[in-house]
Design a protein around this motif. Structure first.
Motif, PDB file in Angstrom:
ATOM      1  N   ALA A   1       0.836  -1.210   0.000  1.00  0.00           N
ATOM      2  CA  ALA A   1       0.000   0.000   0.000  1.00  0.00           C
ATOM      3  C   ALA A   1       0.867   1.254   0.000  1.00  0.00           C
ATOM      4  CB  ALA A   1      -0.930  -0.012   1.208  1.00  0.00           C
ATOM      5  N   ALA A   2       1.952   1.253   0.773  1.00  0.00           N
ATOM      6  CA  ALA A   2       2.849   2.407   0.802  1.00  0.00           C
ATOM      7  C   ALA A   2       3.515   2.604  -0.554  1.00  0.00           C
ATOM      8  CB  ALA A   2       3.896   2.224   1.895  1.00  0.00           C
ATOM      9  N   ASN A   3       3.897   1.513  -1.199  1.00  0.00           N
ATOM     10  CA  ASN A   3       4.519   1.593  -2.517  1.00  0.00           C
ATOM     11  C   ASN A   3       3.551   2.159  -3.551  1.00  0.00           C
ATOM     12  OD1 ASN A   3       6.332   1.265  -4.600  1.00  0.00           O
ATOM     13  ND2 ASN A   3       6.015  -0.925  -4.791  1.00  0.00           N
ATOM     14  N   ILE A   4       2.329   1.678  -3.539  1.00  0.00           N
ATOM     15  CA  ILE A   4       1.312   2.162  -4.478  1.00  0.00           C
ATOM     16  C   ILE A   4       1.018   3.638  -4.221  1.00  0.00           C
ATOM     17  CG2 ILE A   4      -1.138   1.950  -5.085  1.00  0.00           C
ATOM     18  CD1 ILE A   4      -0.813  -1.081  -4.667  1.00  0.00           C
ATOM     19  N   THR A   5       0.929   4.022  -2.955  1.00  0.00           N
ATOM     20  CA  THR A   5       0.671   5.418  -2.613  1.00  0.00           C
ATOM     21  C   THR A   5       1.800   6.316  -3.101  1.00  0.00           C
ATOM     22  OG1 THR A   5      -0.601   4.722  -0.683  1.00  0.00           O
ATOM     23  CG2 THR A   5       0.193   6.988  -0.702  1.00  0.00           C
ATOM     24  N   ALA A   6       3.051   5.879  -2.929  1.00  0.00           N
ATOM     25  CA  ALA A   6       4.199   6.682  -3.377  1.00  0.00           C
ATOM     26  C   ALA A   6       4.183   6.848  -4.900  1.00  0.00           C
ATOM     27  CB  ALA A   6       5.493   6.029  -2.924  1.00  0.00           C
ATOM     28  N   LYS A   7       3.876   5.771  -5.628  1.00  0.00           N
ATOM     29  CA  LYS A   7       3.814   5.863  -7.095  1.00  0.00           C
ATOM     30  C   LYS A   7       2.710   6.817  -7.535  1.00  0.00           C
ATOM     31  CE  LYS A   7       5.641   1.325  -8.306  1.00  0.00           C
ATOM     32  NZ  LYS A   7       5.321   0.015  -8.904  1.00  0.00           N
ATOM     33  N   ASN A   8       1.543   6.704  -6.911  1.00  0.00           N
ATOM     34  CA  ASN A   8       0.432   7.587  -7.277  1.00  0.00           C
ATOM     35  C   ASN A   8       0.733   9.034  -6.930  1.00  0.00           C
ATOM     36  OD1 ASN A   8      -1.152   5.607  -8.415  1.00  0.00           O
ATOM     37  ND2 ASN A   8      -2.235   5.169  -6.523  1.00  0.00           N
ATOM     38  N   GLU A   9       1.408   9.265  -5.809  1.00  0.00           N
ATOM     39  CA  GLU A   9       1.762  10.634  -5.435  1.00  0.00           C
ATOM     40  C   GLU A   9       2.749  11.229  -6.439  1.00  0.00           C
ATOM     41  OE1 GLU A   9       3.442  13.134  -1.597  1.00  0.00           O
ATOM     42  OE2 GLU A   9       2.911  11.025  -1.386  1.00  0.00           O
ATOM     43  N   ALA A  10       3.714  10.418  -6.899  1.00  0.00           N
ATOM     44  CA  ALA A  10       4.667  10.896  -7.903  1.00  0.00           C
ATOM     45  C   ALA A  10       3.948  11.229  -9.213  1.00  0.00           C
ATOM     46  CB  ALA A  10       5.750   9.848  -8.140  1.00  0.00           C
ATOM     47  N   ARG A  11       2.996  10.393  -9.612  1.00  0.00           N
ATOM     48  CA  ARG A  11       2.230  10.665 -10.833  1.00  0.00           C
ATOM     49  C   ARG A  11       1.400  11.943 -10.691  1.00  0.00           C
ATOM     50  NH1 ARG A  11       0.004   4.581 -11.822  1.00  0.00           N
ATOM     51  NH2 ARG A  11       1.975   3.690 -12.524  1.00  0.00           N
ATOM     52  N   MET A  12       0.786  12.108  -9.530  1.00  0.00           N
ATOM     53  CA  MET A  12      -0.022  13.314  -9.311  1.00  0.00           C
ATOM     54  C   MET A  12       0.848  14.567  -9.327  1.00  0.00           C
ATOM     55  SD  MET A  12      -3.187  12.572  -9.230  1.00  0.00           S
ATOM     56  CE  MET A  12      -3.874  14.035  -8.533  1.00  0.00           C
TER      57      MET A  12
ATOM     58  N   THR B   1       3.665  14.966 -10.976  1.00  0.00           N
ATOM     59  CA  THR B   1       4.038  15.203 -12.374  1.00  0.00           C
ATOM     60  C   THR B   1       2.884  15.841 -13.136  1.00  0.00           C
ATOM     61  OG1 THR B   1       5.497  13.281 -12.285  1.00  0.00           O
ATOM     62  CG2 THR B   1       4.890  14.086 -14.465  1.00  0.00           C
ATOM     63  N   LEU B   2       1.688  15.333 -12.920  1.00  0.00           N
ATOM     64  CA  LEU B   2       0.510  15.893 -13.572  1.00  0.00           C
ATOM     65  C   LEU B   2       0.276  17.336 -13.141  1.00  0.00           C
ATOM     66  CD1 LEU B   2      -2.024  15.483 -15.351  1.00  0.00           C
ATOM     67  CD2 LEU B   2      -3.194  14.701 -13.299  1.00  0.00           C
ATOM     68  N   PHE B   3       0.417  17.596 -11.837  1.00  0.00           N
ATOM     69  CA  PHE B   3       0.217  18.952 -11.333  1.00  0.00           C
ATOM     70  C   PHE B   3       1.253  19.901 -11.926  1.00  0.00           C
ATOM     71  CE2 PHE B   3       1.073  22.239  -8.094  1.00  0.00           C
ATOM     72  CZ  PHE B   3      -0.164  22.858  -8.114  1.00  0.00           C
ATOM     73  N   ALA B   4       2.514  19.456 -12.024  1.00  0.00           N
ATOM     74  CA  ALA B   4       3.552  20.309 -12.604  1.00  0.00           C
ATOM     75  C   ALA B   4       3.251  20.616 -14.069  1.00  0.00           C
ATOM     76  CB  ALA B   4       4.913  19.636 -12.465  1.00  0.00           C
ATOM     77  N   ALA B   5       2.774  19.610 -14.816  1.00  0.00           N
ATOM     78  CA  ALA B   5       2.435  19.828 -16.225  1.00  0.00           C
ATOM     79  C   ALA B   5       1.255  20.792 -16.370  1.00  0.00           C
ATOM     80  CB  ALA B   5       2.130  18.501 -16.895  1.00  0.00           C
ATOM     81  N   GLN B   6       0.245  20.621 -15.530  1.00  0.00           N
ATOM     82  CA  GLN B   6      -0.913  21.517 -15.596  1.00  0.00           C
ATOM     83  C   GLN B   6      -0.520  22.941 -15.220  1.00  0.00           C
ATOM     84  OE1 GLN B   6      -3.754  19.570 -13.050  1.00  0.00           O
ATOM     85  NE2 GLN B   6      -4.653  18.407 -14.715  1.00  0.00           N
ATOM     86  N   THR B   7       0.342  23.075 -14.223  1.00  0.00           N
ATOM     87  CA  THR B   7       0.793  24.405 -13.814  1.00  0.00           C
ATOM     88  C   THR B   7       1.600  25.059 -14.927  1.00  0.00           C
ATOM     89  OG1 THR B   7       0.852  23.677 -11.522  1.00  0.00           O
ATOM     90  CG2 THR B   7       2.080  25.667 -12.049  1.00  0.00           C
ATOM     91  N   ALA B   8       2.457  24.283 -15.568  1.00  0.00           N
ATOM     92  CA  ALA B   8       3.257  24.833 -16.665  1.00  0.00           C
ATOM     93  C   ALA B   8       2.364  25.291 -17.813  1.00  0.00           C
ATOM     94  CB  ALA B   8       4.255  23.793 -17.157  1.00  0.00           C
ATOM     95  N   LEU B   9       1.332  24.515 -18.111  1.00  0.00           N
ATOM     96  CA  LEU B   9       0.410  24.923 -19.173  1.00  0.00           C
ATOM     97  C   LEU B   9      -0.391  26.158 -18.790  1.00  0.00           C
ATOM     98  CD1 LEU B   9      -0.978  21.507 -20.459  1.00  0.00           C
ATOM     99  CD2 LEU B   9       0.481  23.095 -21.691  1.00  0.00           C
ATOM    100  N   ALA B  10      -0.789  26.232 -17.535  1.00  0.00           N
ATOM    101  CA  ALA B  10      -1.624  27.350 -17.099  1.00  0.00           C
ATOM    102  C   ALA B  10      -0.839  28.648 -17.008  1.00  0.00           C
ATOM    103  CB  ALA B  10      -2.251  27.033 -15.752  1.00  0.00           C
ATOM    104  N   THR B  11       0.455  28.562 -16.733  1.00  0.00           N
ATOM    105  CA  THR B  11       1.238  29.789 -16.548  1.00  0.00           C
ATOM    106  C   THR B  11       1.951  30.246 -17.811  1.00  0.00           C
ATOM    107  OG1 THR B  11       3.115  28.470 -15.772  1.00  0.00           O
ATOM    108  CG2 THR B  11       1.618  29.363 -14.098  1.00  0.00           C
ATOM    109  N   GLN B  12       1.784  29.506 -18.913  1.00  0.00           N
ATOM    110  CA  GLN B  12       2.406  29.943 -20.159  1.00  0.00           C
ATOM    111  C   GLN B  12       1.725  31.208 -20.663  1.00  0.00           C
ATOM    112  OE1 GLN B  12       2.117  26.806 -23.007  1.00  0.00           O
ATOM    113  NE2 GLN B  12       4.082  25.913 -22.439  1.00  0.00           N
ATOM    114  N   PRO B  13       2.503  32.140 -21.169  1.00  0.00           N
ATOM    115  CA  PRO B  13       1.879  33.343 -21.728  1.00  0.00           C
ATOM    116  C   PRO B  13       1.162  33.012 -23.037  1.00  0.00           C
ATOM    117  CG  PRO B  13       4.243  33.366 -22.118  1.00  0.00           C
ATOM    118  CD  PRO B  13       3.944  32.168 -21.257  1.00  0.00           C
ATOM    119  N   GLU B  14       0.172  33.800 -23.342  1.00  0.00           N
ATOM    120  CA  GLU B  14      -0.550  33.620 -24.598  1.00  0.00           C
ATOM    121  C   GLU B  14       0.421  33.842 -25.751  1.00  0.00           C
ATOM    122  OE1 GLU B  14      -3.757  32.841 -25.543  1.00  0.00           O
ATOM    123  OE2 GLU B  14      -4.018  32.222 -23.471  1.00  0.00           O
TER     124      GLU B  14
END
Length: 134
Positions: free
Chosen positions: A63-74, A76-89
């Motif tokens: 369970a700890a291993n699965i949680t760590a993998k999911n947290e890393a994926r989340m 990465t996803l959050f960083a990608a969404q933030t990068a897309l949201a903060t890009q200038p037009e």
């Protein structure tokens, strides 16, 4: 051909009762005796407890291993969404398109120009009223 001889019913019932009585006596004697049973019972209970603890530890580690993998994926996803949201037009080149309407007149519109792979596309600039080229 052999002939099977059937025992009378009464004899077989008496034999069964005698066997059951002897078995009942043996079982009662075994259950009333405590010699050797307690050590085996303790060992079996300890083995069951150890197996349960090992299974729980394995489950918690998984369970700890699965949680760590999911947290890393989340993350990465959050960083990608933030990068897309903060890009200038992006700044697209603008141009003027003149449409000749014949008897209706001629209108000039400000448009965005998109080019990719040798293809060019125009989209109206919605921030400007049609016909206003200033």
């Amino acid at each position: 051909m052999s002939v099977k001889r059937k025992l009378p019913q009464r004899t077989s019932v008496i034999a069964l009762r005698r066997c059951a009585s002897q078995m009942h006596t043996c079982i009662r004697a075994k259950l009333s005796s405590n010699s050797g049973d307690t050590f085996i019972e303790v060992l079996s209970a300890l083995m069951i407890t150890v197996i349960a603890v090992v299974l729980m530890a394995t489950m918690l580690a998984a369970a700890a291993n699965i949680t760590a993998k999911n947290e890393a994926r989340m993350n990465t996803l959050f960083a990608a969404q933030t990068a897309l949201a903060t890009q200038p037009e992006p700044e697209f080149p603008t141009g003027l398109v003149t449409v000749d309407g014949g008897a209706l007149g001629t209108n000039t519109y400000k448009v965005y120009v998109y080019s990719q792979d040798g293809l060019t596309r125009y989209e109206p600039n919605f921030g400007v009223e049609n016909g206003d080229v200033s």
